[in-house]
Design an enzyme around this catalytic site. Structure first.
Site, PDB file in Angstrom:
ATOM      1  N   SER A 256       0.827  -1.203   0.000  1.00 58.58           N
ATOM      2  CA  SER A 256       0.000   0.000   0.000  1.00 58.58           C
ATOM      3  C   SER A 256       0.867   1.262   0.000  1.00 58.58           C
ATOM      4  CB  SER A 256      -0.965  -0.037   1.189  1.00 58.58           C
ATOM      5  OG  SER A 256      -1.915   0.987   1.119  1.00 58.58           O
ATOM      6  N   ASP A 576      -8.663  -3.408  -6.533  1.00 56.33           N
ATOM      7  CA  ASP A 576      -8.612  -4.287  -5.360  1.00 56.33           C
ATOM      8  C   ASP A 576      -9.490  -3.774  -4.230  1.00 56.33           C
ATOM      9  OD1 ASP A 576      -7.252  -2.153  -4.268  1.00 56.33           O
ATOM     10  OD2 ASP A 576      -5.389  -3.228  -3.888  1.00 56.33           O
ATOM     11  N   HIS A 629      -7.569  -5.431  -0.915  1.00 59.24           N
ATOM     12  CA  HIS A 629      -6.350  -4.657  -0.670  1.00 59.24           C
ATOM     13  C   HIS A 629      -5.543  -5.166   0.518  1.00 59.24           C
ATOM     14  CE1 HIS A 629      -3.764  -1.200  -1.111  1.00 59.24           C
ATOM     15  NE2 HIS A 629      -3.954  -0.854   0.151  1.00 59.24           N
TER      16      HIS A 629
END
Length: 674
Positions: A256, A576, A629
């Site tokens: 991320s 995602d 995610h």
């Protein structure tokens, strides 16, 4: 007495003696006393049946405690293999975890591995605080159980906020990142982040001497993590030590926002001091084998825009509609969204997620790279059966994804000529004409200074594309963006060799900086696909500008067709659930592919997509094939790819690119000279 007898029906009356009267009265008296005793017993029984509130509460508490002890006993008594046995009985034999599979194939630990967590996933603990935080020294304020949020929410908000002027610690408060692997293995009890990957690496011989969690304070701007905590220097020295002791280059695994953080690190470590780490131009080539980016928001996240603009996203907007007033005007005067906005706007890291590249990347009024996308498994030109039994081709309605914010569904669908004839530029508009805040207690946000004039100016501009977003945020949050301007940029460099791009504020923008000179290094982009992901928004002006957040996502805006990508005021594309495919995949698909101005040494890049498959039943937990995610961190295919590279293989050994989305087609639509 024995001679007494009852009078038969129809028998004539006879005189009754005094003794008979006395006997009859005595008998009636005894009968009355007996009936009164029975009545008293019945009344006592009725009184016993009537339970008081205290009785009910005690019974309920006792029942809960009994069930708790029973469940605890069963949990301790049941063999640990039973859940797996039940799961296998329902779903069939489970595949071997990646670590066990690779161990059987003979793979062992080879390259040291460095994890770089993303935003919000790493723990933060208190080192110094205000009187309201007594007893919390070195207790987690972020991550863990979040118990302090419920006990003292306003105190928690105060300690999680940064200084609104400097972006560093407020006076008298020190919150620091938790060190070690425990910093981000679990976000909360039972909710894994890095734990599954760590456990599988351990199966082939990894331990803390060759694994390192590069934990940092994710609230700070990237450069300020070095200014305050020397985090970048510690990452540099740790990688150098691990490479020296293992005699192998390191494999870096960011997730991320950690992807952007490590991109910043690769420029910092080679830049000369004092701005950089002074490692020299070949530091990355000497120390890094591969960078395996998971869910990387290379070009930003559209979801960050409503987060900064109105402290919400699709899920919060829907929750607000389900329970109107709870988030805006709390019964305990907590004004949840206002406090969230006041807190998160002090986190400079959130500004690193604003979309980069402007209209060139994200599209404009009339075009976008993802045009034609359908948020379902049915793809363009497939046929469907109508209610009448006829078949017809799927022809998606034209969607203007480039309109990041539209004020009204009609504006989102209107032609560009109609919109531009009605737009009134908000830049330079006079703020003021504020109305009194009577609906809830005053929680200061920068919207307090806008007034009616500023709110009207924003709404009258109608449509905001990626080129307009930064200016919009400057208008509604000038203090926040003043800090952001010193830390981040969002443009495109015509010539990344220009000396001005040596400043640290450009280092996390892949469109304004170059990759290191490391031709043997590999860069992977690993991300999930197949989940509708937020891309653009339909807004409205909030009624009466309640509680100083005058704008809201209009969840009543929905598409008419079943396959429409407009749901609850949000336009959706492939991704995602958090990061769209365009942001995760473009740089490895085109921007860095081969020798380009952003990749002058020709570092090999690979795309590895993971098609989302939700768990088939609740026993699978968050699933082993998820593309979401965070849940992707437990995806067996992703874990296996990372482990194979850490154990010595390369991108070609993995099979090169694996793509399910249209990322290559979308990348070709972007007209960017490379």
């Amino acid at each position: 007495m024995e001679n007494l007898r009852r009078r038969r029906p129809g028998e004539p009356d006879r005189p009754v003696s005094e003794s008979e009267k006395e006997e009859q009265e005595e008998e009636d008296k005894n009968r009355g006393e007996g009936s009164s005793k029975k009545d008293k017993k019945e009344n006592k029984k009725k009184e016993k049946k009537k339970w008081s509130c205290i009785d009910n509460c005690c019974w309920l508490i006792g029942f809960i405690c009994s069930m708790w002890w029973l469940l605890l006993f069963l949990y301790k008594a049941v063999p640990s293999s039973l859940p797996q046995y039940v799961t296998e009985a329902i779903t069939g034999p489970l595949p071997d975890p990646p670590g066990e599979k690779l161990r059987k194939e003979g793979f062992t630990a080879e390259h040291p591995v460095v994890f770089v967590p993303g935003i919000v996933t790493a723990g933060l603990e208190l080192w110094e605080g205000k009187p309201c935080a007594d007893g919390l020294f070195r207790k987690r304020l972020w991550g863990g159980t979040f118990g302090e949020v419920y006990k003292r929410p306003l105190c928690w908000v105060e300690h999680m906020s940064l200084n609104n002027e400097t972006g560093l610690d407020p006076d008298g408060i020190r919150v620091r990142p938790v060190p070690g692997l425990v910093a981000a293995d679990y976000f909360a009890p039972g909710y894994f982040v890095w734990a599954v990957l760590i456990a599988n690496l351990a199966r082939i011989g990894y331990e803390e001497k060759n694994m390192y969690m590069a934990s940092y304070d994710w609230r700070l701007s990237f450069q300020n993590t070095e200014v305050r905590d020397h985090t970048l220097s510690r990452i540099k020295s740790t990688i150098e030590l691990m490479v020296a002791t293992n005699n192998k280059k390191a494999v870096i695994v960011p997730h991320s926002m950690g992807v952007l953080y490590f991109l910043h690190f690769m420029k910092w470590v080679e830049a000369p001091a004092p701005m950089g780490g002074g490692g020299g131009p070949h530091w990355c080539a000497k120390h890094i084998k591969a960078v395996m980016n998971i869910g990387g928001p290379f070009l930003g996240v559209p979801k960050a825009v409503p987060g900064l603009f109105s402290a919400e996203a699709r899920d919060i907007a829907v929750a607000r509609a389900i329970a109107p007033g709870v988030l805006d005007n709390d019964i305990f005067h907590l004004q949840t969204l206002q406090h969230v906005m006041r807190m998160t706007r002090t986190w400079d890291a959130t500004m690193s997620m604003i979309p980069r590249g402007g209209n060139t990347i994200w599209g404009g009024f009339d075009w976008s790279p993802e045009e034609g996308y359908l948020p379902s498994k049915k793809r363009k030109n497939e046929s469907v059966t109508t209610s009448a039994g006829n078949t017809e081709d799927l022809k998606p309605k034209k969607v203007y994804y480039g309109r990041t914010i539209s004020f009204g569904k009609d504006v989102a669908d209107a032609s560009s000529s109609d919109i531009q004839s009605q737009r009134i530029d908000f830049r330079g508009a006079v703020k003021g004409g504020n109305i009194a805040n009577t609906s809830c207690r005053d929680v200061w946000t920068e919207y307090n200074d806008m007034g009616v004039g500023g709110i009207k100016a924003v709404a009258d501009y109608k449509v905001y594309t990626a080129d307009d977003i930064v200016d919009l945020l400057h208008f509604v949050a000038p203090k926040m963006m003043a800090r952001g301007d010193a830390q981040y940029t969002y443009g495109i460099a015509d010539d990344p060799n220009d000396p001005k791009y040596n400043h640290f504020k450009y280092w996390s923008n892949p469109l304004e900086t170059k990759l290191p000179d490391a031709p043997e290094m590999e860069i992977f982009s690993l991300y999930g696909v197949g989940i509708p992901t937020e891309r653009a928004y339909v807004y409205r002006v909030a009624p009466s500008a309640d509680c100083n957040i005058p704008f809201q996502i209009d969840i009543s805006a929905n598409g008419e067709e079943e396959t429409s990508c407009l749901r609850d005021g949000v336009f959706l594309v492939d991704g995602d659930e958090t990061v769209p495919v365009l942001s995760s995949g473009y740089m490895c698909a085109k921007g860095w592919r081969g020798k380009t101005k952003y990749n002058p040494s020709g570092i090999q890049t690979y795309i590895r997509e993971y098609d989302h498959a939700p768990p088939s039943n609740f026993l699978e937990g968050r699933g082993t094939q998820s593309g979401a995610h965070v849940d992707i961190m437990g995806n067996f295919a992703l874990i296996e790819d990372i482990m194979r590279v850490a154990a010595g293989q390369n991108g070609k050994d993995l099979g090169g690119d694996r793509v399910y989305s249209d990322i290559f087609k979308w990348a070709e639509k972007i007209n960017l000279k490379l």
